[in-house]
Design a protein around this motif. Sequence first.
Motif, mmCIF file in Angstrom:
data_model
loop_
_atom_site.group_PDB
_atom_site.id
_atom_site.type_symbol
_atom_site.label_atom_id
_atom_site.label_comp_id
_atom_site.label_asym_id
_atom_site.label_seq_id
_atom_site.Cartn_x
_atom_site.Cartn_y
_atom_site.Cartn_z
ATOM 1 N N VAL A 156 0.841 -1.200 0.000
ATOM 2 C CA VAL A 156 0.000 0.000 0.000
ATOM 3 C C VAL A 156 0.880 1.256 0.000
ATOM 4 O O VAL A 156 0.606 2.218 -0.725
ATOM 5 C CB VAL A 156 -0.972 -0.007 1.200
ATOM 6 C CG1 VAL A 156 -1.584 1.361 1.432
ATOM 7 C CG2 VAL A 156 -2.067 -1.039 0.977
ATOM 8 N N CYS A 157 1.949 1.232 0.775
ATOM 9 C CA CYS A 157 2.857 2.379 0.815
ATOM 10 C C CYS A 157 3.533 2.592 -0.539
ATOM 11 O O CYS A 157 3.725 3.731 -0.965
ATOM 12 C CB CYS A 157 3.899 2.203 1.912
ATOM 13 S SG CYS A 157 3.204 2.380 3.567
ATOM 14 N N THR A 173 2.609 9.654 -5.553
ATOM 15 C CA THR A 173 3.338 10.778 -4.950
ATOM 16 C C THR A 173 2.671 11.335 -3.692
ATOM 17 O O THR A 173 2.877 12.486 -3.331
ATOM 18 C CB THR A 173 3.619 11.921 -5.963
ATOM 19 O OG1 THR A 173 2.397 12.532 -6.347
ATOM 20 C CG2 THR A 173 4.387 11.418 -7.176
ATOM 21 N N LEU A 174 1.878 10.502 -3.022
ATOM 22 C CA LEU A 174 1.271 10.923 -1.756
ATOM 23 C C LEU A 174 2.200 10.644 -0.577
ATOM 24 O O LEU A 174 2.128 11.316 0.443
ATOM 25 C CB LEU A 174 -0.071 10.222 -1.556
ATOM 26 C CG LEU A 174 -1.131 10.570 -2.607
ATOM 27 C CD1 LEU A 174 -2.358 9.683 -2.440
ATOM 28 C CD2 LEU A 174 -1.501 12.037 -2.521
ATOM 29 N N LEU A 175 3.061 9.640 -0.743
ATOM 30 C CA LEU A 175 4.105 9.328 0.236
ATOM 31 C C LEU A 175 5.443 9.308 -0.481
ATOM 32 O O LEU A 175 5.501 9.037 -1.683
ATOM 33 C CB LEU A 175 3.897 7.949 0.868
ATOM 34 C CG LEU A 175 2.849 7.740 1.937
ATOM 35 C CD1 LEU A 175 2.897 6.293 2.434
ATOM 36 C CD2 LEU A 175 3.011 8.694 3.097
ATOM 37 N N LYS A 176 6.493 9.588 0.263
ATOM 38 C CA LYS A 176 7.853 9.395 -0.243
ATOM 39 C C LYS A 176 8.440 8.248 0.560
ATOM 40 O O LYS A 176 8.481 8.308 1.783
ATOM 41 C CB LYS A 176 8.695 10.650 -0.038
ATOM 42 C CG LYS A 176 8.229 11.844 -0.830
ATOM 43 C CD LYS A 176 9.088 13.045 -0.527
ATOM 44 C CE LYS A 176 8.538 14.291 -1.187
ATOM 45 N NZ LYS A 176 9.272 15.489 -0.759
ATOM 46 N N VAL A 177 8.854 7.204 -0.135
ATOM 47 C CA VAL A 177 9.436 6.036 0.526
ATOM 48 C C VAL A 177 10.847 5.846 -0.015
ATOM 49 O O VAL A 177 11.048 5.699 -1.217
ATOM 50 C CB VAL A 177 8.589 4.761 0.272
ATOM 51 C CG1 VAL A 177 9.201 3.572 0.995
ATOM 52 C CG2 VAL A 177 7.152 4.975 0.734
ATOM 53 N N GLY A 178 11.807 5.861 0.904
ATOM 54 C CA GLY A 178 13.204 5.720 0.515
ATOM 55 C C GLY A 178 13.598 4.270 0.304
ATOM 56 O O GLY A 178 12.857 3.353 0.648
ATOM 57 N N PRO A 179 14.786 4.066 -0.245
ATOM 58 C CA PRO A 179 15.277 2.704 -0.470
ATOM 59 C C PRO A 179 15.749 2.072 0.838
ATOM 60 O O PRO A 179 15.982 2.765 1.824
ATOM 61 C CB PRO A 179 16.447 2.918 -1.431
ATOM 62 C CG PRO A 179 16.943 4.292 -1.095
ATOM 63 C CD PRO A 179 15.720 5.080 -0.696
ATOM 64 N N SER A 207 7.994 9.633 4.363
ATOM 65 C CA SER A 207 7.464 10.944 4.700
ATOM 66 C C SER A 207 6.265 11.221 3.798
ATOM 67 O O SER A 207 6.053 10.527 2.802
ATOM 68 C CB SER A 207 8.527 12.029 4.516
ATOM 69 O OG SER A 207 8.944 12.091 3.166
ATOM 70 N N LEU A 208 5.479 12.214 4.167
ATOM 71 C CA LEU A 208 4.348 12.603 3.316
ATOM 72 C C LEU A 208 4.880 13.272 2.056
ATOM 73 O O LEU A 208 5.796 14.092 2.127
ATOM 74 C CB LEU A 208 3.420 13.571 4.058
ATOM 75 C CG LEU A 208 2.415 12.955 5.009
ATOM 76 C CD1 LEU A 208 1.704 14.035 5.820
ATOM 77 C CD2 LEU A 208 1.396 12.117 4.264
ATOM 78 N N GLY A 209 4.293 12.947 0.931
ATOM 79 C CA GLY A 209 4.665 13.575 -0.329
ATOM 80 C C GLY A 209 3.854 14.832 -0.609
ATOM 81 O O GLY A 209 4.148 15.567 -1.543
ATOM 82 N N VAL A 210 2.830 15.051 0.198
ATOM 83 C CA VAL A 210 1.978 16.233 0.085
ATOM 84 C C VAL A 210 1.845 16.845 1.481
ATOM 85 O O VAL A 210 2.183 16.212 2.483
ATOM 86 C CB VAL A 210 0.575 15.875 -0.465
ATOM 87 C CG1 VAL A 210 0.666 15.363 -1.895
ATOM 88 C CG2 VAL A 210 -0.115 14.849 0.407
ATOM 89 N N HIS A 211 1.346 18.043 1.548
ATOM 90 C CA HIS A 211 1.163 18.700 2.838
ATOM 91 C C HIS A 211 0.058 17.995 3.622
ATOM 92 O O HIS A 211 -0.952 17.573 3.043
ATOM 93 C CB HIS A 211 0.810 20.176 2.612
ATOM 94 C CG HIS A 211 0.987 21.001 3.841
ATOM 95 N ND1 HIS A 211 0.052 21.046 4.846
ATOM 96 C CD2 HIS A 211 2.009 21.801 4.238
ATOM 97 C CE1 HIS A 211 0.474 21.833 5.802
ATOM 98 N NE2 HIS A 211 1.666 22.310 5.455
ATOM 99 N N ALA A 212 0.234 17.866 4.916
ATOM 100 C CA ALA A 212 -0.748 17.189 5.770
ATOM 101 C C ALA A 212 -2.131 17.828 5.647
ATOM 102 O O ALA A 212 -3.148 17.122 5.669
ATOM 103 C CB ALA A 212 -0.283 17.200 7.224
#
Length: 105
Positions: free
Chosen positions: A52-53, A60-66, A76-81
């Motif tokens: 899901v993440c 682009t709603l979440l940023k998920v690192g490697p 982190s959130l990809g958009v403002h809360a």
Amino acid sequence: PQHQQMVLCAAVRLFRTAARKETALGVLNDQYTKLCKESKLKGLTSGEFSGVCTVLADLTLLKVGPGREDRQRKVSLGVHADDVVFALQGVNFFRNLIGELNKGA
């Protein structure tokens, strides 16, 4: 889609109460699981949660690192809360969850 929205709610709740705007995926999963229990919903398995993440990151709603381990990956959130709050406020279930967030803010 409901679990995607729950993950976003968990992220908003987590990042509103934390000084940091980035955390480990495992911490977000713990917050999501807590939110599911509060809402009396059956949560996703850790593998499903990771999927899901990934979908939310593709949107682009979440940023998920490697990372080698899912739970250690940075997220982190990809958009403002506030954008998440605005998008979900039309659904009573999520508005109630977000209302609880606003009480603590």
